[in-house]
Design a protein around this motif. Sequence first.
Motif, mmCIF file in Angstrom:
data_model
loop_
_atom_site.group_PDB
_atom_site.id
_atom_site.type_symbol
_atom_site.label_atom_id
_atom_site.label_comp_id
_atom_site.label_asym_id
_atom_site.label_seq_id
_atom_site.Cartn_x
_atom_site.Cartn_y
_atom_site.Cartn_z
ATOM 1 N N PHE A 269 0.913 -1.162 -0.055
ATOM 2 C CA PHE A 269 0.014 -0.032 0.071
ATOM 3 C C PHE A 269 0.956 1.293 0.039
ATOM 4 O O PHE A 269 2.071 0.982 0.089
ATOM 5 C CB PHE A 269 -0.836 -0.153 1.344
ATOM 6 C CG PHE A 269 -0.315 -0.104 2.465
ATOM 7 C CD1 PHE A 269 0.064 1.183 3.161
ATOM 8 C CD2 PHE A 269 0.058 -1.190 3.189
ATOM 9 C CE1 PHE A 269 0.340 1.079 4.497
ATOM 10 C CE2 PHE A 269 0.873 -1.136 4.252
ATOM 11 C CZ PHE A 269 0.958 0.094 5.070
ATOM 12 N N ALA A 270 0.507 2.417 -0.047
ATOM 13 C CA ALA A 270 1.096 3.500 -0.068
ATOM 14 C C ALA A 270 0.416 4.882 0.555
ATOM 15 O O ALA A 270 -0.729 5.059 0.350
ATOM 16 C CB ALA A 270 1.648 3.828 -1.667
ATOM 17 N N LYS A 271 1.389 5.765 0.890
ATOM 18 C CA LYS A 271 0.992 7.265 0.993
ATOM 19 C C LYS A 271 1.386 8.104 -0.223
ATOM 20 O O LYS A 271 2.458 7.909 -0.354
ATOM 21 C CB LYS A 271 1.596 7.809 2.296
ATOM 22 C CG LYS A 271 0.728 7.202 3.622
ATOM 23 C CD LYS A 271 1.519 7.628 4.793
ATOM 24 C CE LYS A 271 0.827 7.019 6.099
ATOM 25 N NZ LYS A 271 1.666 7.457 7.194
ATOM 26 N N VAL A 272 0.500 8.917 -0.542
ATOM 27 C CA VAL A 272 1.243 9.705 -1.850
ATOM 28 C C VAL A 272 0.717 11.249 -1.581
ATOM 29 O O VAL A 272 -0.260 11.739 -1.117
ATOM 30 C CB VAL A 272 0.104 9.210 -3.081
ATOM 31 C CG1 VAL A 272 0.410 10.222 -4.360
ATOM 32 C CG2 VAL A 272 0.254 7.800 -3.522
ATOM 33 N N GLN A 273 1.949 11.721 -1.584
ATOM 34 C CA GLN A 273 1.950 13.346 -1.544
ATOM 35 C C GLN A 273 1.957 13.933 -2.593
ATOM 36 O O GLN A 273 2.785 13.978 -3.510
ATOM 37 C CB GLN A 273 3.083 13.743 -0.452
ATOM 38 C CG GLN A 273 3.433 15.081 -0.477
ATOM 39 C CD GLN A 273 2.685 15.845 0.727
ATOM 40 O OE1 GLN A 273 2.196 15.223 1.576
ATOM 41 N NE2 GLN A 273 2.245 17.317 0.581
ATOM 42 N N PHE A 274 0.862 14.968 -3.006
ATOM 43 C CA PHE A 274 0.761 15.934 -4.117
ATOM 44 C C PHE A 274 1.207 17.197 -3.798
ATOM 45 O O PHE A 274 0.839 17.865 -2.791
ATOM 46 C CB PHE A 274 -0.951 15.902 -4.567
ATOM 47 C CG PHE A 274 -1.306 14.821 -5.124
ATOM 48 C CD1 PHE A 274 -1.537 14.497 -6.521
ATOM 49 C CD2 PHE A 274 -1.709 13.449 -4.256
ATOM 50 C CE1 PHE A 274 -1.802 13.419 -6.993
ATOM 51 C CE2 PHE A 274 -2.265 12.288 -4.890
ATOM 52 C CZ PHE A 274 -2.301 12.314 -6.256
ATOM 53 N N ASP A 275 2.138 17.675 -4.543
ATOM 54 C CA ASP A 275 2.745 19.062 -4.242
ATOM 55 C C ASP A 275 2.656 19.709 -5.628
ATOM 56 O O ASP A 275 2.150 19.075 -6.515
ATOM 57 C CB ASP A 275 4.123 19.163 -3.745
ATOM 58 C CG ASP A 275 4.333 18.458 -2.181
ATOM 59 O OD1 ASP A 275 3.461 18.929 -1.758
ATOM 60 O OD2 ASP A 275 5.216 17.778 -2.217
ATOM 61 N N LYS A 276 3.307 21.095 -5.577
ATOM 62 C CA LYS A 276 2.782 21.721 -6.956
ATOM 63 C C LYS A 276 3.407 21.126 -8.224
ATOM 64 O O LYS A 276 2.635 21.080 -9.292
ATOM 65 C CB LYS A 276 3.475 23.096 -6.716
ATOM 66 C CG LYS A 276 3.162 23.910 -8.008
ATOM 67 C CD LYS A 276 3.764 25.217 -7.731
ATOM 68 C CE LYS A 276 3.574 26.329 -9.134
ATOM 69 N NZ LYS A 276 4.311 27.626 -8.923
ATOM 70 N N ASP A 277 4.525 20.629 -7.994
ATOM 71 C CA ASP A 277 5.336 20.078 -9.418
ATOM 72 C C ASP A 277 5.752 18.787 -9.201
ATOM 73 O O ASP A 277 6.137 18.007 -10.063
ATOM 74 C CB ASP A 277 6.528 20.811 -9.771
ATOM 75 C CG ASP A 277 6.099 22.213 -9.914
ATOM 76 O OD1 ASP A 277 5.143 22.628 -10.792
ATOM 77 O OD2 ASP A 277 6.735 23.308 -9.498
ATOM 78 N N THR A 278 5.294 18.173 -8.167
ATOM 79 C CA THR A 278 5.722 16.573 -7.837
ATOM 80 C C THR A 278 4.691 15.695 -7.011
ATOM 81 O O THR A 278 4.057 16.580 -6.407
ATOM 82 C CB THR A 278 7.182 16.536 -6.973
ATOM 83 O OG1 THR A 278 6.901 17.187 -5.806
ATOM 84 C CG2 THR A 278 8.245 17.112 -7.562
ATOM 85 N N ILE A 279 4.903 14.745 -7.242
ATOM 86 C CA ILE A 279 3.794 13.567 -6.558
ATOM 87 C C ILE A 279 5.171 12.659 -6.001
ATOM 88 O O ILE A 279 5.768 11.809 -6.626
ATOM 89 C CB ILE A 279 3.056 12.846 -7.216
ATOM 90 C CG1 ILE A 279 2.154 13.793 -8.094
ATOM 91 C CG2 ILE A 279 2.322 11.754 -6.598
ATOM 92 C CD1 ILE A 279 1.056 13.273 -8.969
ATOM 93 N N ILE A 280 5.132 12.343 -4.491
ATOM 94 C CA ILE A 280 5.925 11.640 -3.697
ATOM 95 C C ILE A 280 5.085 10.401 -3.295
ATOM 96 O O ILE A 280 4.148 10.555 -2.517
ATOM 97 C CB ILE A 280 6.549 12.337 -2.573
ATOM 98 C CG1 ILE A 280 7.517 13.639 -3.292
ATOM 99 C CG2 ILE A 280 7.501 11.544 -1.829
ATOM 100 C CD1 ILE A 280 8.591 13.391 -4.118
ATOM 101 N N ILE A 281 5.365 9.145 -3.653
ATOM 102 C CA ILE A 281 4.918 8.103 -3.289
ATOM 103 C C ILE A 281 5.651 7.388 -2.381
ATOM 104 O O ILE A 281 6.857 6.794 -2.547
ATOM 105 C CB ILE A 281 4.635 7.111 -4.512
ATOM 106 C CG1 ILE A 281 3.761 7.763 -5.461
ATOM 107 C CG2 ILE A 281 4.354 5.698 -3.934
ATOM 108 C CD1 ILE A 281 3.463 7.131 -6.869
ATOM 109 N N GLU A 282 5.291 7.068 -0.943
ATOM 110 C CA GLU A 282 5.813 6.351 0.003
ATOM 111 C C GLU A 282 5.267 5.089 0.026
ATOM 112 O O GLU A 282 4.143 4.741 0.636
ATOM 113 C CB GLU A 282 5.673 7.498 1.383
ATOM 114 C CG GLU A 282 6.240 6.829 2.628
ATOM 115 C CD GLU A 282 5.833 7.190 3.923
ATOM 116 O OE1 GLU A 282 6.549 6.837 4.832
ATOM 117 O OE2 GLU A 282 5.085 8.271 3.850
#
Length: 295
Positions: A269-282
Amino acid sequence: MKKYFLLLAISLCIESCSENKETSFKIGIISDCQYCDCDVKWDRYYKKAPQRLQEAIAILNKDSLTYTIHLGDFIDKNFESLDRILPLWGKLESPSYHVLGNHDFEVKDSLKEEVIKRLNLKKRYYSFVEKDWRFIVLDGNDLSFHGALTIAKKEQTDSLFNLLKDKELPYLKKWNGALSSNQLSWVKGELDFAVKNNQKVGFYCHFPIFPIDQHNIWNREQFLSLIKPYNNVKIFFNGHNHAGAYQIENNVHYLTFKGMVDTENTSAFAKVQFDKDTIIIEGYHREPSRKLVIK
């Protein structure tokens, strides 16, 4: 003069931080929990799905998530499987969404509509907005041999399958499905609305578009032709292929999340951080962590 530049730098920093705060949010993603009280098959440990879901939810609940979404195949089969797994899902502290998978329809024909209701879906495909994103949830079972529930949809399923069967497509399998013409028309309306409102677009579906293998949606070419003119389409997240996959095409990130149900001793499973220019998938367990650049 130094004081001026210092104040300017502070002002720009505040403006930048404020902008990031306005556009940033974090979500949870799970795919193919696929519970049933069944023996192990294809390295899928169905009976372990509840404890894996419970563990994932405990971790997801430690964050202030904007929402959590399950990307289809919440159950493997049998309507009563929902009685075991839904109470666990109900412990999520964030709002939650479901995508319909092919196995979610592996119940008696008379209960297929009830599955949709139990998953709290008012519509089989739908959209919602978060910050400057419009998320479009597709129903890849709209035309399918398991999920087409009206005579008209069953006829359209047969017609499309017969039309494509001579093309030797690796993904023309009866466990996959397609988007109806009505759904595609609705998608176009959603894309136009997103352009009008200056929104980025993310798709959620059970079935993948890329890479090409035996899991894709039948009319993927039709879908790709539809979205090609829209530069605001940024991501397509899906499940179905439990091994996971990733491909970028025309600045769109096509990401298949790994199946939670697979392997004896791990989860995904994952946590997904949406920022202005990036998406960080943990990623957790077998799900890899990634950084997706949004252009």
